[in-house]
Design a protein around this motif. Sequence first.
Motif, short mmCIF file in Angstrom:
data_model
loop_
_atom_site.label_atom_id
_atom_site.label_comp_id
_atom_site.label_asym_id
_atom_site.label_seq_id
_atom_site.Cartn_x
_atom_site.Cartn_y
_atom_site.Cartn_z
N VAL A 37 0.86 -1.18 0.00
CA VAL A 37 0.00 0.00 0.00
C VAL A 37 0.90 1.23 0.00
O VAL A 37 1.82 1.33 0.82
CB VAL A 37 -0.93 0.02 1.23
N THR A 77 0.61 5.38 0.17
CA THR A 77 -0.18 6.60 0.25
C THR A 77 0.51 7.68 -0.59
O THR A 77 1.73 7.69 -0.72
CB THR A 77 -0.34 7.10 1.70
N ALA A 85 -8.33 3.85 7.14
CA ALA A 85 -8.85 2.54 7.51
C ALA A 85 -9.61 1.91 6.35
O ALA A 85 -9.51 0.70 6.11
CB ALA A 85 -9.77 2.67 8.74
N TRP A 101 -7.07 0.49 3.94
CA TRP A 101 -6.59 -0.81 4.42
C TRP A 101 -7.61 -1.91 4.09
O TRP A 101 -7.24 -2.97 3.58
CB TRP A 101 -6.34 -0.75 5.93
N GLU A 102 -8.86 -1.64 4.38
CA GLU A 102 -9.90 -2.65 4.12
C GLU A 102 -10.03 -2.93 2.63
O GLU A 102 -10.27 -4.08 2.24
CB GLU A 102 -11.23 -2.18 4.70
N LEU A 161 -7.24 -5.21 1.69
CA LEU A 161 -7.48 -6.54 2.25
C LEU A 161 -8.58 -7.26 1.48
O LEU A 161 -8.45 -8.46 1.17
CB LEU A 161 -7.88 -6.39 3.73
N VAL A 176 -2.18 -7.81 3.37
CA VAL A 176 -1.30 -6.67 3.14
C VAL A 176 0.05 -7.02 3.75
O VAL A 176 0.12 -7.55 4.86
CB VAL A 176 -1.84 -5.37 3.79
N TRP A 212 3.16 -1.35 4.09
CA TRP A 212 2.43 -0.09 4.04
C TRP A 212 3.45 1.03 4.02
O TRP A 212 4.29 1.13 4.92
CB TRP A 212 1.51 0.05 5.25
N ILE A 261 -3.07 2.82 11.66
CA ILE A 261 -3.94 1.88 10.94
C ILE A 261 -3.17 0.65 10.50
O ILE A 261 -3.61 -0.50 10.70
CB ILE A 261 -4.58 2.58 9.72
N ALA A 262 -2.01 0.87 9.88
CA ALA A 262 -1.24 -0.26 9.35
C ALA A 262 -0.70 -1.15 10.47
O ALA A 262 -0.77 -2.38 10.38
CB ALA A 262 -0.10 0.25 8.49
N GLY A 318 -3.41 -3.27 11.97
CA GLY A 318 -3.77 -4.34 11.03
C GLY A 318 -2.72 -5.41 10.95
O GLY A 318 -3.03 -6.62 10.93
#
Length: 287
Positions: free
Chosen positions: A9, A11, A70, A73-74, A77, A83, A86, A124-125, A128
């Motif tokens: 992931v 950003t 979030a 992330w979902e 996933l 994942v 990140w 968040i990462a 997770g």
Amino acid sequence: MTGQSPVVVVTGGTRGIGHGLARAFLDRGCRVALCGRTADAVREAVVRLDAPPDRLIGRPADVTDRVQLAALWEAALDSFGTVDVWINNAGAVTARRPVWELTEDEVGVVVDANLMGVTNGSAIATAGFLELGRGAVWNMEGFGSDGRVLPGLGAYGATKSAVTYLTRALAADLRAHAATHPHDVRAMALSPGMVVTDVLTHGYTPQEYEKARKVFDILADTVETVTPWLAAQVLSGRTRNGGRAAWLTRRKAAGRFAGAAFRRRHVMPDHPSGIPVPAPQNEETGR
């Protein structure tokens, strides 16, 4: 990493270093999820990367909003089943002016994107990854991370110095957590050095740029040069928790200065206008 192709992931993946990283990971067989602030920017980035939907997804997300991260992330996933990596790359830069000439809003945009955005993404990462039992969080460093100071970069440099501390603190938290809850989650720093992007060139007058360009041509590199190396370091898994992967080391910089008289490099545009001017809360593109 899992046995399948890694899921990464990124950003701020719609332009600059983030976009270059997304391409480099795709070239190495990874599956990639990226985000940008607007749906149009994300759509255009996905088109440019030209990868099938089972290997690439894009979602609009503002990194200053933890709920939106979030959701990113979902989405990763749901699309890929897991994942592995990140990368907190998104960020912003102010005009190149003294701190007392910057408005509260101008400083706030940079602090929110560069510090709160990385904090939100890390939270968040990491949460997770702890549920998965493994994963790697990488935070993008920038000018100020190594303690250097330049006029006009007070707000930006302060946030990047804070990101370096945050990464080390997150790594310490993970070590402490592993004492009672074993896991393989790491937090690390990614340092691209000087990269030819708008963040590097913005805010100069033509005269200032001509002077700065002499140093930039010695030390800077293009996105296409730096990002494949960064991607390879991330995927190698060799960096320890709390460590960093740095493209432009002090030794490399010293070597370039020493060889500048014998090997002329020309990586910068002739004019700063050769690179688009950044807008507030743009994706992180350079240091």
